[in-house]
Design an enzyme around this catalytic site. Sequence first.
Site, PDB file in Angstrom:
ATOM      1  N   ASP A 150       1.212   1.873   9.203  1.00 42.32           N
ATOM      2  CA  ASP A 150       0.870   1.055  10.381  1.00 42.32           C
ATOM      3  C   ASP A 150       1.968   1.060  11.456  1.00 42.32           C
ATOM      4  O   ASP A 150       1.688   0.756  12.615  1.00 42.32           O
ATOM      5  CB  ASP A 150       0.610  -0.400   9.962  1.00 42.32           C
ATOM      6  CG  ASP A 150      -0.467  -0.523   8.904  1.00 42.32           C
ATOM      7  OD1 ASP A 150      -1.271   0.412   8.769  1.00 42.32           O
ATOM      8  OD2 ASP A 150      -0.500  -1.557   8.214  1.00 42.32           O
TER       9      ASP A 150
ATOM     10  N   GLY B 204       0.837  -1.208   0.000  1.00 40.48           N
ATOM     11  CA  GLY B 204       0.000   0.000   0.000  1.00 40.48           C
ATOM     12  C   GLY B 204       0.867   1.252   0.000  1.00 40.48           C
ATOM     13  O   GLY B 204       1.919   1.271   0.617  1.00 40.48           O
TER      14      GLY B 204
ATOM     15  N   ARG C 186     -23.146  14.406  21.012  1.00 39.69           N
ATOM     16  CA  ARG C 186     -23.158  13.058  20.454  1.00 39.69           C
ATOM     17  C   ARG C 186     -21.923  12.255  20.843  1.00 39.69           C
ATOM     18  O   ARG C 186     -20.891  12.823  21.228  1.00 39.69           O
ATOM     19  CB  ARG C 186     -23.160  13.133  18.921  1.00 39.69           C
ATOM     20  CG  ARG C 186     -24.506  13.460  18.347  1.00 39.69           C
ATOM     21  CD  ARG C 186     -24.393  13.652  16.845  1.00 39.69           C
ATOM     22  NE  ARG C 186     -25.714  13.781  16.263  1.00 39.69           N
ATOM     23  CZ  ARG C 186     -25.957  14.336  15.094  1.00 39.69           C
ATOM     24  NH1 ARG C 186     -24.974  14.832  14.369  1.00 39.69           N
ATOM     25  NH2 ARG C 186     -27.184  14.400  14.633  1.00 39.69           N
TER      26      ARG C 186
ATOM     27  N   ARG D 284      -4.209  -2.165  10.431  1.00 41.68           N
ATOM     28  CA  ARG D 284      -4.240  -3.623  10.334  1.00 41.68           C
ATOM     29  C   ARG D 284      -4.198  -4.267  11.724  1.00 41.68           C
ATOM     30  O   ARG D 284      -5.014  -3.961  12.546  1.00 41.68           O
ATOM     31  CB  ARG D 284      -3.083  -4.107   9.465  1.00 41.68           C
ATOM     32  CG  ARG D 284      -3.634  -4.670   8.200  1.00 41.68           C
ATOM     33  CD  ARG D 284      -2.663  -5.304   7.281  1.00 41.68           C
ATOM     34  NE  ARG D 284      -1.282  -5.024   7.457  1.00 41.68           N
ATOM     35  CZ  ARG D 284      -0.326  -5.797   7.020  1.00 41.68           C
ATOM     36  NH1 ARG D 284      -0.633  -6.925   6.419  1.00 41.68           N
ATOM     37  NH2 ARG D 284       0.928  -5.484   7.164  1.00 41.68           N
TER      38      ARG D 284
ATOM     39  N   LEU E 118      -7.915   8.254   3.385  1.00 45.45           N
ATOM     40  CA  LEU E 118      -7.451   9.632   3.619  1.00 45.45           C
ATOM     41  C   LEU E 118      -6.155   9.601   4.419  1.00 45.45           C
ATOM     42  O   LEU E 118      -5.315  10.495   4.312  1.00 45.45           O
ATOM     43  CB  LEU E 118      -8.506  10.418   4.409  1.00 45.45           C
ATOM     44  CG  LEU E 118      -9.779  10.791   3.658  1.00 45.45           C
ATOM     45  CD1 LEU E 118     -10.778  11.438   4.595  1.00 45.45           C
ATOM     46  CD2 LEU E 118      -9.435  11.738   2.516  1.00 45.45           C
TER      47      LEU E 118
ATOM     48  N   LYS F 218      -0.515  -6.844  -4.838  1.00 35.73           N
ATOM     49  CA  LYS F 218      -0.929  -8.124  -5.440  1.00 35.73           C
ATOM     50  C   LYS F 218       0.185  -8.761  -6.266  1.00 35.73           C
ATOM     51  O   LYS F 218      -0.057  -9.737  -6.945  1.00 35.73           O
ATOM     52  CB  LYS F 218      -2.144  -7.884  -6.327  1.00 35.73           C
ATOM     53  CG  LYS F 218      -3.375  -7.449  -5.554  1.00 35.73           C
ATOM     54  CD  LYS F 218      -4.576  -7.302  -6.439  1.00 35.73           C
ATOM     55  CE  LYS F 218      -5.767  -6.878  -5.589  1.00 35.73           C
ATOM     56  NZ  LYS F 218      -6.889  -6.418  -6.388  1.00 35.73           N
ATOM     57  N   GLY F 219       1.377  -8.189  -6.228  1.00 35.06           N
ATOM     58  CA  GLY F 219       2.405  -8.651  -7.158  1.00 35.06           C
ATOM     59  C   GLY F 219       3.462  -9.560  -6.559  1.00 35.06           C
ATOM     60  O   GLY F 219       4.600  -9.569  -7.037  1.00 35.06           O
TER      61      GLY F 219
ATOM     62  N   ARG G   1      -3.767   7.626   4.030  1.00 33.26           N
ATOM     63  CA  ARG G   1      -2.609   7.247   3.203  1.00 33.26           C
ATOM     64  C   ARG G   1      -2.295   8.274   2.121  1.00 33.26           C
ATOM     65  O   ARG G   1      -1.226   8.212   1.514  1.00 33.26           O
ATOM     66  CB  ARG G   1      -2.883   5.893   2.539  1.00 33.26           C
ATOM     67  CG  ARG G   1      -2.948   4.723   3.474  1.00 33.26           C
ATOM     68  CD  ARG G   1      -2.154   3.544   2.960  1.00 33.26           C
ATOM     69  NE  ARG G   1      -2.443   3.189   1.606  1.00 33.26           N
ATOM     70  CZ  ARG G   1      -3.076   2.075   1.220  1.00 33.26           C
ATOM     71  NH1 ARG G   1      -3.491   1.214   2.123  1.00 33.26           N
ATOM     72  NH2 ARG G   1      -3.265   1.816  -0.048  1.00 33.26           N
TER      73      ARG G   1
HETATM   74  O1  F6P Z   1      -0.849  -1.526   5.572  1.00 30.71           O
HETATM   75  C1  F6P Z   1      -1.370  -0.271   5.285  1.00 30.71           C
HETATM   76  C2  F6P Z   1      -2.877  -0.300   5.213  1.00 30.71           C
HETATM   77  O2  F6P Z   1      -3.333   0.998   4.928  1.00 30.71           O
HETATM   78  C3  F6P Z   1      -3.559  -0.873   6.446  1.00 30.71           C
HETATM   79  O3  F6P Z   1      -3.606   0.035   7.515  1.00 30.71           O
HETATM   80  C4  F6P Z   1      -4.893  -1.257   5.876  1.00 30.71           C
HETATM   81  O4  F6P Z   1      -5.479  -2.315   6.607  1.00 30.71           O
HETATM   82  C5  F6P Z   1      -4.552  -1.720   4.495  1.00 30.71           C
HETATM   83  O5  F6P Z   1      -3.318  -1.129   4.160  1.00 30.71           O
HETATM   84  C6  F6P Z   1      -5.590  -1.342   3.469  1.00 30.71           C
HETATM   85  O6  F6P Z   1      -5.217  -1.876   2.250  1.00 30.71           O
HETATM   86  P1  F6P Z   1      -5.946  -1.545   0.881  1.00 30.71           P
HETATM   87  O7  F6P Z   1      -5.478  -0.200   0.429  1.00 30.71           O
HETATM   88  O8  F6P Z   1      -5.511  -2.615  -0.030  1.00 30.71           O
HETATM   89  O9  F6P Z   1      -7.423  -1.532   1.139  1.00 30.71           O
END
Ligand code: F6P
Length: 368
Positions: A144, A17, A179, A188, A290, A79-80, A292
Site C-alpha cells: 500500500d 499481509g 469496451r 486500503r 495477485l 490476526k495475531g 501480493r
Molecule cells: O495492506 C495490504 C493489503 O493487501 C491491502 O491492500 C488490502 O486491503 C488488504 O491487505 C487485504 O488483506 P487480506 O489479505 O487480509 O484480505
Amino acid sequence: MTSKGKIKRIGILTGGGDCPGLNAVIRGVSKPAHDNGLTVLGILDGFEGLVEGKATELYNKDVSGILASGGTILGSSNKGDPFHWTVSNGKKISIVDKSADALRNYDAWNLDALIAIGGDGTMNISKKLSDMGMNIVGVPKTIDNDLEATDLTFGHDSAVFVVSEALDRLHTTASSHHRVMVIEVMGRYAGWIALNGGLAGGADIILLPEFPFEWEIIYDRVLERHMMGKKFSIVCVAEGAKAVDGKMVVKARDKKRTDPLQLGGIGEYVAKRIAESTDLETRYIVLGHLQRGGSPTPFDRILSTKFGTSAIELVMKKKFGRMVALKGNEVKSVKIEEAIAKQKLVRPDDQAVRAARAVGVSFGTKKI
Ligand code: F6P
C-alpha cells in the site's frame, strides 16, 4: 530485557499481509547476522508465533536462494495482535491482552533484540512492545505504501508492476471489443497502487480514496472518448475509492483482524453504473491478491536487501525502538512512533497526480 552485553541472539518476524520482498529482507538480516556470529530465531506466523511460542532457528542454508521468492518463509498473520488477541468459545469472540506471553517468550528464547517486518499494524504493536522494554527494530513493508515516515515501502513496486502488466493486457481486449474495462486494485485507505499502477498502465480514469469522485464526470469522460473515436476506456479504481455521495464498499468484517474491515466491491459497482448510464459495454476485474504474490521486482529486491542489512546494523549498534526508512536515496532510521503517527495519503500536488492530469487522466473530480 535491556541488552547490556554483546548482541548474540535475535528474533525476526513478518507481520500483517505478505508482500514480495519479505524473504529478501530476512536474507538481508540473517546473512550479516550469521557472519557476525549471531543466532537468528525465525518467529513463525508474525506476532502469533511470539505469543504462542512458535519459532525455528534460521541457519545460513535456510536463507540461501530466497532473494527472488515471494511470500515469507516464516509465515505471516494479520490476526495475531498480542494486545488484541481474540479468543472464541465457538459462540462468542472475546478480546484479551496476551502481551505478557509475548514478553515471556522473548525472554525464554534469550533474545537480545527483535526485528519486526510489517506495515502500520506491525509498527503499532512494535511500539507498544518496545514501550514494555523489548528491543525492537522495525522494517516497513506494505504494497500500500502508506507509511509517512518512509519515502517507499518494499512490495509497492512489485504490486505496481502487476497492475501495470494487467492494464497492458486489458488494453488489448478492451480495444478489440470497444469496451470500458474497470480494474479494482488494492491499497486500503491509500491510493498509491491505483495512482502509480494506473499511470504506468495508461489508465484513462483513476479513482482514489483521497479524491471522492462524481459519477457524471466519469460518464462524461468515457462517452467523450467514445465520440472522439477512442472506442475503449480503462478505469483503474482503488478498493477504498468512494463517490462524493457514497461510502467505501466493505466486503466483509472480521473482528479477529488488526483492521476488521475487508474492502472490495467498488470495481463491480463502478462498472455497473457506467454500463447503466452510458450504454457502453463494460466489464470489471478485481486484481486482488495477485498484487501480493510472486517474485519481487529488481527494485524491491534491492530495497529489501538495503532495509534488511540496515536493520541488523541498527541492532548491532543497539539503536532500538527505531524503524529503517528510505529518505531520498538513502536508508536512514526514524523512531517507530514517527512511522505510525500519520498515514501517507496521495495529495493533489503529488507529482504523479500532476503528471497524470497533464496526460489527460481524469480523477473523476474537478476539485484537484
Ligand atoms: O495492506 C495490504 C493489503 O493487501 C491491502 O491492500 C488490502 O486491503 C488488504 O491487505 C487485504 O488483506 P487480506 O489479505 O487480509 O484480505
